[in-house]
Design a protein around this motif. Structure first.
Motif, PDB file in Angstrom:
ATOM      1  N   ALA A 139     -30.032  -6.429  25.111  1.00  0.00           N
ATOM      2  CA  ALA A 139     -31.190  -7.200  25.614  1.00  0.00           C
ATOM      3  C   ALA A 139     -30.791  -7.855  26.937  1.00  0.00           C
ATOM      4  CB  ALA A 139     -31.613  -8.256  24.592  1.00  0.00           C
ATOM      5  N   PRO A 140     -30.680  -7.055  27.991  1.00  0.00           N
ATOM      6  CA  PRO A 140     -30.190  -7.593  29.268  1.00  0.00           C
ATOM      7  C   PRO A 140     -31.061  -8.732  29.782  1.00  0.00           C
ATOM      8  CG  PRO A 140     -30.372  -5.175  29.349  1.00  0.00           C
ATOM      9  CD  PRO A 140     -31.031  -5.625  28.081  1.00  0.00           C
ATOM     10  N   PHE A 141     -30.419  -9.693  30.434  1.00  0.00           N
ATOM     11  CA  PHE A 141     -31.136 -10.862  30.942  1.00  0.00           C
ATOM     12  C   PHE A 141     -31.131 -10.844  32.471  1.00  0.00           C
ATOM     13  CE2 PHE A 141     -26.966 -11.490  29.197  1.00  0.00           C
ATOM     14  CZ  PHE A 141     -26.212 -11.823  30.310  1.00  0.00           C
ATOM     15  N   CYS A 142     -31.050  -9.636  33.045  1.00  0.00           N
ATOM     16  CA  CYS A 142     -30.929  -9.505  34.510  1.00  0.00           C
ATOM     17  C   CYS A 142     -32.089 -10.180  35.256  1.00  0.00           C
ATOM     18  CB  CYS A 142     -30.867  -8.033  34.892  1.00  0.00           C
ATOM     19  SG  CYS A 142     -29.531  -7.133  34.074  1.00  0.00           S
ATOM     20  N   GLY A 143     -33.271 -10.173  34.657  1.00  0.00           N
ATOM     21  CA  GLY A 143     -34.448 -10.716  35.336  1.00  0.00           C
ATOM     22  C   GLY A 143     -34.305 -12.181  35.681  1.00  0.00           C
ATOM     23  N   ALA A 144     -33.458 -12.900  34.934  1.00  0.00           N
ATOM     24  CA  ALA A 144     -33.296 -14.334  35.185  1.00  0.00           C
ATOM     25  C   ALA A 144     -31.914 -14.658  35.749  1.00  0.00           C
ATOM     26  CB  ALA A 144     -33.516 -15.101  33.881  1.00  0.00           C
ATOM     27  N   CYS A 145     -31.226 -13.628  36.221  1.00  0.00           N
ATOM     28  CA  CYS A 145     -29.834 -13.837  36.650  1.00  0.00           C
ATOM     29  C   CYS A 145     -29.761 -14.728  37.895  1.00  0.00           C
ATOM     30  CB  CYS A 145     -29.180 -12.493  36.954  1.00  0.00           C
ATOM     31  SG  CYS A 145     -27.464 -12.645  37.473  1.00  0.00           S
ATOM     32  N   ASN A 146     -28.893 -15.747  37.833  1.00  0.00           N
ATOM     33  CA  ASN A 146     -28.694 -16.614  39.005  1.00  0.00           C
ATOM     34  C   ASN A 146     -27.230 -16.596  39.448  1.00  0.00           C
ATOM     35  OD1 ASN A 146     -27.471 -18.018  36.955  1.00  0.00           O
ATOM     36  ND2 ASN A 146     -28.439 -19.988  37.432  1.00  0.00           N
ATOM     37  N   ARG A 147     -26.548 -15.484  39.156  1.00  0.00           N
ATOM     38  CA  ARG A 147     -25.118 -15.431  39.414  1.00  0.00           C
ATOM     39  C   ARG A 147     -24.745 -14.639  40.652  1.00  0.00           C
ATOM     40  NH1 ARG A 147     -22.625 -14.600  33.480  1.00  0.00           N
ATOM     41  NH2 ARG A 147     -23.720 -16.377  32.590  1.00  0.00           N
ATOM     42  N   VAL A 148     -23.620 -15.033  41.199  1.00  0.00           N
ATOM     43  CA  VAL A 148     -23.022 -14.291  42.295  1.00  0.00           C
ATOM     44  C   VAL A 148     -21.513 -14.426  42.114  1.00  0.00           C
ATOM     45  CG1 VAL A 148     -23.281 -16.318  43.796  1.00  0.00           C
ATOM     46  CG2 VAL A 148     -22.865 -14.081  44.809  1.00  0.00           C
ATOM     47  N   ARG A 149     -20.785 -13.418  42.527  1.00  0.00           N
ATOM     48  CA  ARG A 149     -19.351 -13.408  42.254  1.00  0.00           C
ATOM     49  C   ARG A 149     -18.529 -13.246  43.515  1.00  0.00           C
ATOM     50  NH1 ARG A 149     -21.293 -11.957  37.220  1.00  0.00           N
ATOM     51  NH2 ARG A 149     -19.889 -12.786  35.647  1.00  0.00           N
ATOM     52  N   LEU A 150     -17.372 -13.909  43.514  1.00  0.00           N
ATOM     53  CA  LEU A 150     -16.406 -13.765  44.590  1.00  0.00           C
ATOM     54  C   LEU A 150     -15.096 -13.337  43.953  1.00  0.00           C
ATOM     55  CD1 LEU A 150     -15.861 -14.275  47.654  1.00  0.00           C
ATOM     56  CD2 LEU A 150     -15.085 -16.576  46.989  1.00  0.00           C
ATOM     57  N   THR A 151     -14.597 -12.169  44.348  1.00  0.00           N
ATOM     58  CA  THR A 151     -13.355 -11.682  43.739  1.00  0.00           C
ATOM     59  C   THR A 151     -12.154 -12.407  44.346  1.00  0.00           C
ATOM     60  OG1 THR A 151     -13.053  -9.936  45.370  1.00  0.00           O
ATOM     61  CG2 THR A 151     -14.392  -9.391  43.430  1.00  0.00           C
ATOM     62  N   ALA A 152     -11.000 -12.238  43.701  1.00  0.00           N
ATOM     63  CA  ALA A 152      -9.796 -12.926  44.169  1.00  0.00           C
ATOM     64  C   ALA A 152      -9.394 -12.467  45.563  1.00  0.00           C
ATOM     65  CB  ALA A 152      -8.657 -12.689  43.174  1.00  0.00           C
ATOM     66  N   ASP A 153      -9.832 -11.268  45.970  1.00  0.00           N
ATOM     67  CA  ASP A 153      -9.531 -10.803  47.322  1.00  0.00           C
ATOM     68  C   ASP A 153     -10.732 -10.954  48.263  1.00  0.00           C
ATOM     69  OD1 ASP A 153     -10.859  -8.839  45.906  1.00  0.00           O
ATOM     70  OD2 ASP A 153      -9.752  -7.164  46.779  1.00  0.00           O
ATOM     71  N   GLY A 154     -11.636 -11.852  47.908  1.00  0.00           N
ATOM     72  CA  GLY A 154     -12.663 -12.267  48.862  1.00  0.00           C
ATOM     73  C   GLY A 154     -13.827 -11.316  49.051  1.00  0.00           C
ATOM     74  N   GLN A 155     -14.162 -10.560  48.007  1.00  0.00           N
ATOM     75  CA  GLN A 155     -15.317  -9.662  48.081  1.00  0.00           C
ATOM     76  C   GLN A 155     -16.478 -10.279  47.300  1.00  0.00           C
ATOM     77  OE1 GLN A 155     -14.646  -6.720  49.925  1.00  0.00           O
ATOM     78  NE2 GLN A 155     -12.749  -7.896  50.162  1.00  0.00           N
ATOM     79  N   VAL A 156     -17.656 -10.275  47.918  1.00  0.00           N
ATOM     80  CA  VAL A 156     -18.844 -10.748  47.203  1.00  0.00           C
ATOM     81  C   VAL A 156     -19.378  -9.618  46.356  1.00  0.00           C
ATOM     82  CG1 VAL A 156     -21.279 -11.371  47.481  1.00  0.00           C
ATOM     83  CG2 VAL A 156     -19.542 -12.473  48.878  1.00  0.00           C
ATOM     84  N   ARG A 157     -19.645  -9.920  45.096  1.00  0.00           N
ATOM     85  CA  ARG A 157     -20.307  -8.963  44.199  1.00  0.00           C
ATOM     86  C   ARG A 157     -21.583  -9.627  43.691  1.00  0.00           C
ATOM     87  NH1 ARG A 157     -17.218  -4.673  42.144  1.00  0.00           N
ATOM     88  NH2 ARG A 157     -18.719  -4.535  40.453  1.00  0.00           N
ATOM     89  N   THR A 158     -22.665  -8.912  43.755  1.00  0.00           N
ATOM     90  CA  THR A 158     -23.935  -9.499  43.338  1.00  0.00           C
ATOM     91  C   THR A 158     -24.150  -9.351  41.832  1.00  0.00           C
ATOM     92  OG1 THR A 158     -25.047  -7.422  43.806  1.00  0.00           O
ATOM     93  CG2 THR A 158     -25.002  -9.056  45.569  1.00  0.00           C
ATOM     94  N   CYS A 159     -23.330  -8.518  41.206  1.00  0.00           N
ATOM     95  CA  CYS A 159     -23.478  -8.260  39.764  1.00  0.00           C
ATOM     96  C   CYS A 159     -22.137  -7.755  39.244  1.00  0.00           C
ATOM     97  CB  CYS A 159     -24.567  -7.196  39.561  1.00  0.00           C
ATOM     98  SG  CYS A 159     -24.740  -6.587  37.869  1.00  0.00           S
ATOM     99  N   LEU A 160     -21.871  -7.994  37.955  1.00  0.00           N
ATOM    100  CA  LEU A 160     -20.654  -7.429  37.343  1.00  0.00           C
ATOM    101  C   LEU A 160     -20.617  -5.926  37.544  1.00  0.00           C
ATOM    102  CD1 LEU A 160     -20.359  -9.117  33.813  1.00  0.00           C
ATOM    103  CD2 LEU A 160     -18.646  -9.177  35.631  1.00  0.00           C
TER     104      LEU A 160
END
Ligand code: SAM
Ligand code: SF4
Length: 365
Positions: free
Chosen positions: A289-310
């Motif tokens: 039951a994915p909750f992507c529609g309400a996702c408010n997350r953003v990720r920064l990896t240890a080597d400084g890359q932005v990821r918008t999703c896992l």
């Protein structure tokens, strides 16, 4: 317009802390003056306000659903963002991009040398974000108090089982007692609410949901089950054998009365009051039951890359821009551009789904 935006952004931030204030006021400091407010909006109307920052890709456990027994090819020292770089990028996120939550993760974030000092610097940013950490708990006996004193607000501790033999089987390390002690230290240090994250593994602990819940309730910890996702380095995930949220709930309901709690917002966990409350249990049904529609997350990896999703297959390189002398404003704009490309959903259930190259520990869970 430009002036009004600038004024209101600064007003929202309150009195800037010295580091941020210097950056905003001094073109000499970081290249270009601050010029307005931005948000990490995507094309589906979602706004990233919850930043997951991976502090290392290394780990001292080897959970079977995450990492192979032999570990992974780790990032080298120079590849990993320094403390100054982490603080700078988090400052851009909180000061210019309206990020309000910062979760430290990894790999195992407590392996990062000088972690309390880094937390104190993040806590010194204005506006101050809420700061949490996801950890395997092994080092919390030693670190919970200094981290709380430094400004960490709360922790999620990963513990999949309360059976020491199953713990060793899942994590490939005999460290169950250390996690239990770490959880107690977190509670004593006031890192509340102490949350426990649990993944159920078929044939190992798939029958353990009620026992785990009882154990957590007795200690005042908030338990959340996470469906296993296709993010393991070994690519062994199998939709047909994973333990699903409905199965977990059915197991719990044989022992407890569960009532859904309304008002989930952007929280990934669906919460249930246990036996009339106030205790609660959560289930994160990322796959079924994915909750992507309400996702408010953003990720920064240890080597400084932005990821918008896992599950993103693209990354945006902020480290290179940062090290090339980009201003805060330029970094913020790159971040905004990256976020605009966020996909509608993770696509796990699409026939064409391809697991991302980085596995969970290298992304930052
Ligand atoms: N090492 C820390 C820990 O274990 O809490 C932080 C990083 S870990 C990658 C973050 C969370 O991701 C943990 O709660 C872990 O159980 C979860 N996790 C790891 N691999 C997963 C997978 N394949 N599916 C679902 N959750 C996973
Ligand atoms: Fe390490 Fe966390 Fe992955 Fe387990 S889940 S191997 S503790 S990074």
């Amino acid at each position: 317009m430009y002036r009004r935006e600038r004024k209101s952004a600064v007003a929202r931030m309150g009195a800037p802390a010295p580091a941020v204030a210097r950056r905003l006021r001094s073109p000499a400091g970081r290249g270009s003056p601050y010029c307005g407010t931005m948000q990490l909006s995507d094309s589906f109307g979602r706004v990233g306000t919850d930043l997951r920052v991976s502090l290392t890709d290394r780990c001292n456990l080897r959970c079977s659903y995450c990492m192979p027994a032999e570990g992974l090819p780790w990032l080298t020292g120079p590849e990993v963002l320094t403390d100054d770089e982490v603080v700078r990028l988090v400052g851009v996120a909180t000061g210019l991009l309206e990020v309000t939550e910062v979760r430290l993760t990894g790999g195992e974030p407590t392996l990062r040398a000088g972690l309390p000092a880094l937390v104190a610097r993040i806590a010194g940013l204005r506006p101050r974000p809420r700061i949490s950490m996801t950890t395997n708990g092994l080092s919390l006996s030693r670190l919970a108090a200094p981290l709380a004193a430094a400004g960490l607000d709360r922790v999620n501790v990963s513990l999949d089982t309360v059976r020491p033999a199953a713990f060793s089987q899942i994590t490939r390390r005999d460290r169950f007692d250390d996690v239990v002690a770490g959880l107690a230290a977190a509670a004593t240090a006031g890192l509340a609410p102490v949350k426990v994250n649990a993944v159920l593994v078929r044939g190992v602990n798939d029958d353990e949901a009620p026992e785990l819940l009882r154990w957590c309730l007795q200690r005042g910890y908030q338990l959340r089950f996470i469906e296993q996702m296709p993010l393991d380095a070994g690519h062994t995930w199998d939709a047909s054998t994973m333990v699903t949220a409905p199965e977990i709930l059915a197991g719990l309901e044989r022992h407890f009365r569960l009532e859904p709690v309304v008002g989930r917002g952007s929280a990934p966990a669906e919460l249930f009051a246990v036996d009339g409350g106030p205790a609660r249990v959560g289930v994160i049904a990322s796959v079924t039951a994915p909750f992507c529609g309400a996702c408010n997350r953003v990720r920064l990896t240890a080597d400084g890359q932005v990821r918008t999703c896992l599950f993103a297959r693209e990354e945006s390189d902020l480290r290179t821009a940062l090290r090339a002398g980009a201003s805060d404003d330029e970094l913020a704009r790159r971040w905004v551009t990256a976020m605009a490309g966020k996909k509608a959903g993770h696509g796990i259930n699409d026939p064409a789904f391809v697991q991302p190259t980085r596995s969970m520990s290298a992304i930052g869970g």
